[in-house]
Design a protein around this motif. Sequence first.
Motif, PDB file in Angstrom:
ATOM      1  N   ALA A   1      35.841  82.771  13.176  1.00 40.59           N
ATOM      2  CA  ALA A   1      34.570  82.972  13.870  1.00 40.59           C
ATOM      3  C   ALA A   1      33.503  83.480  12.905  1.00 40.59           C
ATOM      4  CB  ALA A   1      34.754  83.946  15.032  1.00 40.59           C
ATOM      5  N   ALA A   2      33.890  84.406  12.033  1.00 40.50           N
ATOM      6  CA  ALA A   2      32.948  84.928  11.039  1.00 40.50           C
ATOM      7  C   ALA A   2      32.534  83.824  10.070  1.00 40.50           C
ATOM      8  CB  ALA A   2      33.576  86.100  10.282  1.00 40.50           C
ATOM      9  N   MET A   3      33.462  82.924   9.761  1.00 41.79           N
ATOM     10  CA  MET A   3      33.146  81.785   8.906  1.00 41.79           C
ATOM     11  C   MET A   3      32.087  80.907   9.566  1.00 41.79           C
ATOM     12  SD  MET A   3      35.755  78.686   7.855  1.00 41.79           S
ATOM     13  CE  MET A   3      35.314  77.400   6.683  1.00 41.79           C
ATOM     14  N   ALA A   4      32.230  80.677  10.858  1.00 39.58           N
ATOM     15  CA  ALA A   4      31.250  79.870  11.580  1.00 39.58           C
ATOM     16  C   ALA A   4      29.866  80.510  11.534  1.00 39.58           C
ATOM     17  CB  ALA A   4      31.707  79.672  13.024  1.00 39.58           C
ATOM     18  N   LEU A   5      29.818  81.824  11.732  1.00 36.39           N
ATOM     19  CA  LEU A   5      28.540  82.535  11.663  1.00 36.39           C
ATOM     20  C   LEU A   5      27.955  82.473  10.253  1.00 36.39           C
ATOM     21  CD1 LEU A   5      29.429  85.627  13.857  1.00 36.39           C
ATOM     22  CD2 LEU A   5      27.686  83.891  14.379  1.00 36.39           C
TER      23      LEU A   5
ATOM     24  N   ARG B   1      35.484  94.337   8.530  1.00 36.87           N
ATOM     25  CA  ARG B   1      34.594  93.915   7.436  1.00 36.87           C
ATOM     26  C   ARG B   1      34.066  92.490   7.658  1.00 36.87           C
ATOM     27  NH1 ARG B   1      37.391  95.229   1.763  1.00 36.87           N
ATOM     28  NH2 ARG B   1      35.350  94.497   1.047  1.00 36.87           N
ATOM     29  N   LEU B   2      33.786  92.179   8.911  1.00 35.39           N
ATOM     30  CA  LEU B   2      33.319  90.837   9.231  1.00 35.39           C
ATOM     31  C   LEU B   2      31.856  90.622   8.857  1.00 35.39           C
ATOM     32  CD1 LEU B   2      35.119  90.388  12.669  1.00 35.39           C
ATOM     33  CD2 LEU B   2      35.825  89.551  10.425  1.00 35.39           C
ATOM     34  N   ASN B   3      31.168  91.708   8.500  1.00 31.48           N
ATOM     35  CA  ASN B   3      29.787  91.593   8.011  1.00 31.48           C
ATOM     36  C   ASN B   3      29.738  91.461   6.491  1.00 31.48           C
ATOM     37  OD1 ASN B   3      30.749  94.146   7.605  1.00 31.48           O
ATOM     38  ND2 ASN B   3      28.826  95.192   8.083  1.00 31.48           N
ATOM     39  N   ASP B   4      30.903  91.437   5.850  1.00 33.33           N
ATOM     40  CA  ASP B   4      31.008  91.302   4.396  1.00 33.33           C
ATOM     41  C   ASP B   4      31.441  89.870   4.091  1.00 33.33           C
ATOM     42  OD1 ASP B   4      31.721  91.303   1.722  1.00 33.33           O
ATOM     43  OD2 ASP B   4      32.761  93.219   1.786  1.00 33.33           O
TER      44      ASP B   4
END
Length: 215
Positions: free
Chosen positions: A132-136, A183-186
């Motif tokens: 999901a973080a990759m998609a964002l 650390r999904l904002n990193d």
Amino acid sequence: MAGIFAQRGEVDRALDLYQQSLEIYEQINDVRGKAATLASMAYWAGEAGDKIRQLDLNLQAAQMLGQMRAYGDLVTVLGNLGGTAETKAQAYLAQALWLCLRIQSPLVNAIALVKTLYERVPQGDELEALLAAMALYFCAQRGQGHPQLAQLQERSWEMLSGAAGAQGVATQEAFDAWFAQQRLNDSAFVLSQLSHRLEGLIGEGWVFDPSLLKG
């Protein structure tokens, strides 16, 4: 001609014509044309219900595209394999996304691949959140001016919310803490971890040489 016959429902006749095309491409050593023809034959073989032939043709196409380093087309074929193979589907999808981390794949296609693999991951697995973080990340880095950006961002946030919920995160406060803790904002951390997890899914199942894109 093959495409026309296939669209009219005359799949067997279309496949015969594609086979003739394939032989011509082989005679003139046009590898790209051969790979494209194999991919078309795979699609129509699948439409005719011949899943074994579809898998074999797509694998042949993927291997040729990998040898040519035609990575954009290879992503498409790997996505097709991931959507139709009964086994090793995750490995094919993981290879497609591994490539998407390294090439400029069309945003809509990249998000669709993320979604497809996300839906195959066991609920609660940390890979869900990384995907999901990759998609964002893709939306942020490649989505400027894209007409479907808002829709793709919404789809990405829905995946992230689902990943959080599967890990027991139920409130906004808990989500904010979880998001920071993971650390999904990193982006550097996410991409490194995701690449590692994708390689784990692939194992020894590479259909192309990844060393040509590493480093």
